[in-house]
Scaffold this motif. Structure first.
Motif: not given
Length: 510
Positions: A160, A410, A154, A144-147, A165, A149
């Motif tokens: 957050r 999450t 996540a 689930a990690a975004a670019p 972040d 990260e």
């Protein structure tokens, strides 16, 4: 256990012109003997009781020679002394040791035993046990990690919540800033901590004397993971391995102050920790504990008052040297600004004796010492965590400490805080212990952006830049029930639950 976990009180004056000589800091431990070195003819006191540790706070008129002789005549030995603040650490088996020294009013302001249990050849403010991150949950988070990260980011709802972040896109913090983790030890071999760990600013202060030998700062083999978890929240590196800290570009140091076996945090070790931080150029200390064996130290009590004075001298000295102290408010759900509190856990190193205390004069230390930033805990829904202590005018700011009843969206739906644990792993904890390092991390970002800022200026910025929070209608109790938030009051632009608000890392770097 010391509670890893508290407000402010009138400052205790440090003697001006303290007539201590440098030699006092290096006095050898001299056993009491039948023939006093001063030829006074007064025999040393008998060693008939358990061996205890004491702090003796000197007046402005005492000399090193007088202090040494007085301690020896009372049946004690000098362990170490901090001439900068006039605090001497001593051991004695004389049951009347403190009484005999207190009688010498021209030499000692106060003297107190730091424990009620005999010395043997801690505790903290996390709530519950650590939940280790499973391989399955790690894989789910990585997917689930975004670019950009970290693989486990996540699951870091706490980052957050304080906009860390977003702050990282502007500034990760400066290598010129170090946060000292005064705690149970830090595993500097952890891959997320090794890149940012400062060996030169780390030590083991257990017993009151700093040991800087290689690895002395690490947790005991059978010890607590608490300090390592705290360190990860502050400064885990952005290195594509696991999590990210609030200030992943700053350095972190480990200052171990917890006793082996019990993990208790005694005054002589904590004083050593503050003094070590001051002399080693550390900019921020994190203090996720209370000083054992008293949950609250009453200044009118001879022993407890001496402990408060020694710790106040140490924190104020460090503050003058440029160190900002951040501390957890505690996990007892107590109103630290209330009229009274039932303390049924002190002393925690022998048999507790229930007592009702006034939190205005019986302090949770170090969090209620002058100049210390007091931090309460919130959950993923922004509500005060069910366990967190609070207090209008006592709590300075709030930060995510986790709450198992407040579940985030999450990958793992875990409302606790994810961070590093010894051995290269990761785990979830909740407590004001987890909230304090979030604030220490934001303070490190502020210091990075404003290198000339004093501790008082950093504290003002933490408060003024925080996201204002109002008293909620409902909060969770310890059973997960939503109840009326009747204990939250508002005044002076603050609330009892959140102080000036929840810290904001993005504002810190802007």
């Amino acid at each position: 256990m010391a509670h890893l976990g508290s407000g402010r009180s009138r400052a205790l004056a440090v003697p001006v012109g303290l007539a201590l000589t440098a030699s006092l800091a290096f006095l050898p431990a001299v056993s009491a003997s039948a023939a006093p070195a001063d030829g006074s003819g007064v025999t040393a006191a008998p060693a008939t009781g358990p061996k205890l540790s004491y702090v003796a706070n000197l007046t402005a008129y005492g000399t090193a020679k007088q202090a040494k002789k007085a301690i020896e005549r009372a049946g004690g030995t000098v362990v170490t002394a901090y001439e900068q603040i006039g605090v001497v650490v001593a051991h004695s088996q004389n049951p009347d040791f403190a009484k005999q020294l207190r009688a010498q009013r021209s030499l000692f302001v106060s003297v107190g035993a730091t424990r009620t249990a005999p010395l043997t050849p801690v505790q903290t403010t996390d709530e519950g046990t650590t939940q280790k991150l499973s391989a399955a949950d790690a894989a789910k988070a990585a997917a689930a990690a975004a670019p950009g990260e970290e693989p486990l980011e996540a699951n870091q709802w706490d980052l957050r919540a304080i906009k860390a972040d977003q702050a990282h896109k502007i500034n990760d913090g400066s290598r010129d800033v170090t946060v000292g983790v005064i705690d149970t030890g830090v595993d500097d071999t952890h891959p997320d901590l090794a890149p940012n760990f400062s060996r030169e600013q780390s030590a083991n202060c257990v017993g009151g004397v700093a040991d800087t030998s290689e690895g002395a700062w690490r947790p005991y083999a059978d010890g607590s993971d608490h300090g390592t978890h705290v360190a990860g929240t502050i400064a885990a590196a952005r290195n594509d391995i696991g999590i990210s800290g609030v200030a992943p570009g700053v350095k972190v140091a480990g200052i171990k102050v917890s006793e082996p076996g019990t993990s208790l945090f005694y005054t002589e070790a904590v004083v050593c920790g503050f003094m070590f931080a001051a002399e080693k150029g550390i900019e921020v200390t994190n203090n996720s504990y209370y000083v054992d064996p008293w949950l609250y130290n009453c200044k009118a009590d001879a022993d407890q008052g001496a402990l408060v004075e020694a710790l106040t001298r140490a924190t104020r000295y460090a503050e003058k040297k440029g160190v900002l102290h951040v501390a957890s408010a505690g996990n007892s759900n107590h109103d630290l600004a209330g009229e009274s509190i039932l303390d049924d856990s002190s002393p925690n190193d022998t048999t507790p004796v229930p007592r009702t205390i006034d939190p205005k004069v019986c302090l949770d230390v170090p969090t209620q010492l002058p100049g210390v930033v007091t931090v309460s805990a919130t959950g993923s829904k922004g509500l005060k965590s069910y366990y967190s202590s609070y207090g209008l005018g006592v709590v300075d700011v709030a930060a995510p400490g986790g709450d198992k009843w407040q579940t985030p969206g999450t990958p793992d739906n875990n409302g606790r805080v994810l961070s590093t644990v010894p051995g290269g792993g990761y785990g979830y904890k909740q407590g004001t212990s987890m909230a304090s390092p979030q604030v220490a991390g934001v303070a490190a970002l502020l210091k990075s952006a404003h290198p000339g800022a004093t501790p008082a200026q950093l504290q003002r910025m933490l408060k003024s830049q925080a996201d204002k929070l109002t008293c909620p209608d409902k909060v969770y109790d310890n059973l997960g029930n939503l109840i009326d938030a009747t204990t939250c009051q508002s005044k002076w632009g603050q609330t009892a639950y959140y102080g000036h608000g929840q810290v904001n890392a993005l504002n810190a770097v802007k």
